[in-house]
Design an enzyme around this catalytic site. Sequence first.
Site, PDB file in Angstrom:
ATOM      1  N   GLU A 170     -10.547  -6.513  -5.127  1.00  0.00           N
ATOM      2  CA  GLU A 170     -10.225  -8.002  -3.501  1.00  0.00           C
ATOM      3  C   GLU A 170     -11.418  -7.977  -2.761  1.00  0.00           C
ATOM      4  O   GLU A 170     -11.952  -7.182  -1.892  1.00  0.00           O
ATOM      5  CB  GLU A 170      -9.073  -8.119  -3.065  1.00  0.00           C
ATOM      6  CG  GLU A 170      -9.379  -8.757  -1.832  1.00  0.00           C
ATOM      7  CD  GLU A 170      -7.517  -8.391  -1.320  1.00  0.00           C
ATOM      8  OE1 GLU A 170      -6.781  -7.461  -1.953  1.00  0.00           O
ATOM      9  OE2 GLU A 170      -7.605  -8.825  -0.106  1.00  0.00           O
ATOM     10  N   ASP A 199      -6.121 -13.749   8.756  1.00  0.00           N
ATOM     11  CA  ASP A 199      -4.771 -13.752   8.110  1.00  0.00           C
ATOM     12  C   ASP A 199      -3.563 -14.873   8.431  1.00  0.00           C
ATOM     13  O   ASP A 199      -3.004 -14.208   9.079  1.00  0.00           O
ATOM     14  CB  ASP A 199      -4.567 -12.733   8.109  1.00  0.00           C
ATOM     15  CG  ASP A 199      -6.174 -11.038   7.203  1.00  0.00           C
ATOM     16  OD1 ASP A 199      -6.495 -12.071   6.319  1.00  0.00           O
ATOM     17  OD2 ASP A 199      -5.370 -10.236   7.526  1.00  0.00           O
ATOM     18  N   HIS A 239     -11.113 -14.040   2.849  1.00  0.00           N
ATOM     19  CA  HIS A 239     -12.597 -13.637   2.819  1.00  0.00           C
ATOM     20  C   HIS A 239     -13.423 -14.454   2.326  1.00  0.00           C
ATOM     21  O   HIS A 239     -14.579 -14.267   2.547  1.00  0.00           O
ATOM     22  CB  HIS A 239     -12.276 -12.831   1.684  1.00  0.00           C
ATOM     23  CG  HIS A 239     -11.490 -11.289   2.362  1.00  0.00           C
ATOM     24  ND1 HIS A 239     -10.436 -10.495   1.646  1.00  0.00           N
ATOM     25  CD2 HIS A 239     -10.167 -11.696   3.142  1.00  0.00           C
ATOM     26  CE1 HIS A 239      -9.923  -9.377   1.686  1.00  0.00           C
ATOM     27  NE2 HIS A 239      -9.753 -10.010   3.436  1.00  0.00           N
ATOM     28  N   GLU A 256      -8.989 -13.687  -2.024  1.00  0.00           N
ATOM     29  CA  GLU A 256      -8.058 -14.237  -0.650  1.00  0.00           C
ATOM     30  C   GLU A 256      -8.776 -15.240   0.129  1.00  0.00           C
ATOM     31  O   GLU A 256     -10.088 -15.049   0.171  1.00  0.00           O
ATOM     32  CB  GLU A 256      -8.496 -12.520   0.414  1.00  0.00           C
ATOM     33  CG  GLU A 256      -7.414 -13.153   1.994  1.00  0.00           C
ATOM     34  CD  GLU A 256      -7.042 -11.915   1.857  1.00  0.00           C
ATOM     35  OE1 GLU A 256      -6.235 -10.427   1.607  1.00  0.00           O
ATOM     36  OE2 GLU A 256      -6.965 -11.859   3.633  1.00  0.00           O
ATOM     37  N   HIS A 312       0.531  -1.074   0.209  1.00  0.00           N
ATOM     38  CA  HIS A 312       0.097   0.247   0.005  1.00  0.00           C
ATOM     39  C   HIS A 312       1.195   1.291  -0.356  1.00  0.00           C
ATOM     40  O   HIS A 312       1.859   1.148   0.554  1.00  0.00           O
ATOM     41  CB  HIS A 312      -0.829   0.376   1.358  1.00  0.00           C
ATOM     42  CG  HIS A 312      -1.765  -0.930   1.885  1.00  0.00           C
ATOM     43  ND1 HIS A 312      -1.537  -2.315   1.974  1.00  0.00           N
ATOM     44  CD2 HIS A 312      -2.874  -1.299   1.050  1.00  0.00           C
ATOM     45  CE1 HIS A 312      -2.991  -2.566   2.578  1.00  0.00           C
ATOM     46  NE2 HIS A 312      -3.587  -2.072   1.691  1.00  0.00           N
ATOM     47  N   ASP A 349       2.147   1.827   2.962  1.00  0.00           N
ATOM     48  CA  ASP A 349       3.178   0.985   4.032  1.00  0.00           C
ATOM     49  C   ASP A 349       4.774   1.230   3.580  1.00  0.00           C
ATOM     50  O   ASP A 349       5.643   1.373   4.281  1.00  0.00           O
ATOM     51  CB  ASP A 349       3.167  -0.561   3.199  1.00  0.00           C
ATOM     52  CG  ASP A 349       1.896  -0.810   3.570  1.00  0.00           C
ATOM     53  OD1 ASP A 349       0.646  -0.755   4.364  1.00  0.00           O
ATOM     54  OD2 ASP A 349       1.140  -1.527   2.685  1.00  0.00           O
ATOM     55  N   ASP A 369      -0.994 -12.685   1.920  1.00  0.00           N
ATOM     56  CA  ASP A 369      -1.275 -11.369   3.033  1.00  0.00           C
ATOM     57  C   ASP A 369      -1.716 -12.004   3.783  1.00  0.00           C
ATOM     58  O   ASP A 369      -3.016 -12.707   4.219  1.00  0.00           O
ATOM     59  CB  ASP A 369      -2.744 -11.048   2.256  1.00  0.00           C
ATOM     60  CG  ASP A 369      -3.150  -9.630   2.653  1.00  0.00           C
ATOM     61  OD1 ASP A 369      -3.573  -9.210   3.795  1.00  0.00           O
ATOM     62  OD2 ASP A 369      -4.017  -8.899   2.181  1.00  0.00           O
ATOM     63  N   ASP A 413      -4.626 -13.643  -2.734  1.00  0.00           N
ATOM     64  CA  ASP A 413      -4.664 -13.740  -1.848  1.00  0.00           C
ATOM     65  C   ASP A 413      -4.275 -14.771  -0.846  1.00  0.00           C
ATOM     66  O   ASP A 413      -5.644 -15.286  -0.146  1.00  0.00           O
ATOM     67  CB  ASP A 413      -4.800 -11.960  -0.830  1.00  0.00           C
ATOM     68  CG  ASP A 413      -4.262 -10.812  -1.351  1.00  0.00           C
ATOM     69  OD1 ASP A 413      -3.140 -10.351  -2.111  1.00  0.00           O
ATOM     70  OD2 ASP A 413      -4.844  -9.977  -0.381  1.00  0.00           O
ATOM     71  N   ASP A 436     -11.186 -12.249  10.348  1.00  0.00           N
ATOM     72  CA  ASP A 436     -10.446 -11.530   8.711  1.00  0.00           C
ATOM     73  C   ASP A 436      -8.694 -12.660   9.880  1.00  0.00           C
ATOM     74  O   ASP A 436      -8.381 -11.681   9.717  1.00  0.00           O
ATOM     75  CB  ASP A 436     -10.179 -10.835   8.494  1.00  0.00           C
ATOM     76  CG  ASP A 436      -9.478 -11.199   7.159  1.00  0.00           C
ATOM     77  OD1 ASP A 436      -9.050 -12.174   6.512  1.00  0.00           O
ATOM     78  OD2 ASP A 436      -8.790  -9.737   6.428  1.00  0.00           O
TER      79      ASP A 436
HETATM   80  C1  XLS Z   1      -7.796  -6.837   3.801  1.00  0.00           C
HETATM   81  C2  XLS Z   1      -7.270  -6.770   2.680  1.00  0.00           C
HETATM   82  C3  XLS Z   1      -6.177  -6.226   2.286  1.00  0.00           C
HETATM   83  C4  XLS Z   1      -5.499  -5.461   0.950  1.00  0.00           C
HETATM   84  C5  XLS Z   1      -5.020  -5.058   0.544  1.00  0.00           C
HETATM   85  O1  XLS Z   1      -8.766  -7.211   4.615  1.00  0.00           O
HETATM   86  O2  XLS Z   1      -7.041  -8.013   2.444  1.00  0.00           O
HETATM   87  O3  XLS Z   1      -5.316  -6.440   3.119  1.00  0.00           O
HETATM   88  O4  XLS Z   1      -5.472  -7.243   0.468  1.00  0.00           O
HETATM   89  O5  XLS Z   1      -6.374  -3.406   1.023  1.00  0.00           O
HETATM   90 NI    NI Z   2      -5.916  -9.165   0.778  1.00  0.00          NI
HETATM   91 NI    NI Z   3      -7.523 -10.049   4.347  1.00  0.00          NI
END
Ligand code: XLS
Ligand code: NI
Ligand code: NI
Length: 446
Positions: free
Chosen positions: A240, A317, A279, A276, A109, A112, A347, A304, A315
């Site tokens: 996404e 992750d 998600h 993702e 991003h 970042d 991700d 992702d 989420d």
């Molecule tokens: C958040 C998203 C984010 C996107 C990028 O849940 O996964 O990390 O991949 O903005």
């Molecule tokens: Ni993501």
């Molecule tokens: Ni995410």
Amino acid sequence: MSSTFHVGQREYFPGIGAIPFEGRESDNPLAFKVYDAQRQIGGRSMAEHLRFAVAYWHSFCGTGQDPFGPGTRMYPWDQGSSALARAEAKADAAFEFITKLGVPYYCFHDVDLAPDADDIGQYRDNLAHMVTVAGRLQQQTGVKLLWGTANLFSHPRYMNGAATNPDFAVVARAAVQVRAALDATVALGGQNYVFWGGREGYACLLNTDMKREQAHLARFLAAARDYGRSIGFTGTFLIEPKPMEPMHHQYDFDSATVVGFLRAHGLDGDFKLNIEANHATLSGHSFAHDLQVAADAGLLGSIDANRGNPQNGWDTDQFPTDLYDTVGAMLVVLRSGGFGHGGLNFDAKVRRESTDPQDLFMAHIGGMDAFARGLEVAHALIERSPLEGWRAERYASFDSGAGAAFARGELGLEALCEHALVAGEPTVRSGRQEAYENLLNQYLLR
Ligand code: XLS
Ligand code: NI
Ligand code: NI
């Protein structure tokens, strides 16, 4: 293990060199057991198939904070005196890590990579400076940019959304970041540009005009597309999907919703989907399901990679380690001809309790091995097992005769009834789910 190295003045991961491939018999936690970058599978190397990317935000910005407490990791690159000095050190650490891991791509991003600033001039200067730094590091290491994006969800100004904000001033302010992030992505040779609709959704339907907000989102995306093309971006724009979190309801709910949205607004020529795993599961689907929906629409762009926690509804992750998930995902990817310009971005974040620098390496090694095994098994299932034959046979009645005529749209309801009258009661045919599941396990265990 080869000797250690660093890209800037300082080494941030001392004692860890290039991660080698050692094969399945190795117990070295800092070695690949399956991922062998140059190994050929079906005419392409594993590296070419999988196109791994490291996520800048989780790996170098996230310190482990959660709603109940602050970060648990103190990063050596977070100690410089100025924000720009810290950003430069972080970039050195990131490129050292990515190079040692042997991953070809990264994703970021805007904020970042560079320090955020409320002042637009300052924000732009910070990003432009860090683009120069990242460009030099890309040249030095050969690491490439899979995608760039703008963070349109962290700053309080975006609390009611960015492109879907009820206040036009916020929509316009979001454009500043998207324009700058597109400029950065093009300058760094990024192959894709991602929109994750962070707060594009609503918390309360009573105060929300959904139709108007979604129309604004489509206008905003079209404007970003037009700008991107005007500055020479030839890559793919990616949406996404995510059903919720942070908002109660998010407009890019799942693959099916986004496919419909892109088609309704004529955006499907430039935009594809970045799926993702966590998600997809949040929206009540499996990872493979959302990939398949995107692939069937011809809109599978990128992944992702991560996983959720079956007991939690958010989420989380986590790094992907579930081989059923990776086999299922790679079956879809291989059947649809591979990633093209997309790739597999981790991700994912190490757990708050994982505080050693090695943990970040092991997390990625595990994820890369899980997907490499997924690739091997999916390829074998497609090329050597009865799977494709079984599936084709299941639909064989549509391959010729009346079934084929129906599929071509040549039979009306009356003709179908005529067929049924002649054919009589259909034979019972098993779906054989257990045979398919056993076949997958058989190849997974080989
Ligand atoms: C958040 C998203 C984010 C996107 C990028 O849940 O996964 O990390 O991949 O903005
Ligand atoms: Ni993501
Ligand atoms: Ni995410």
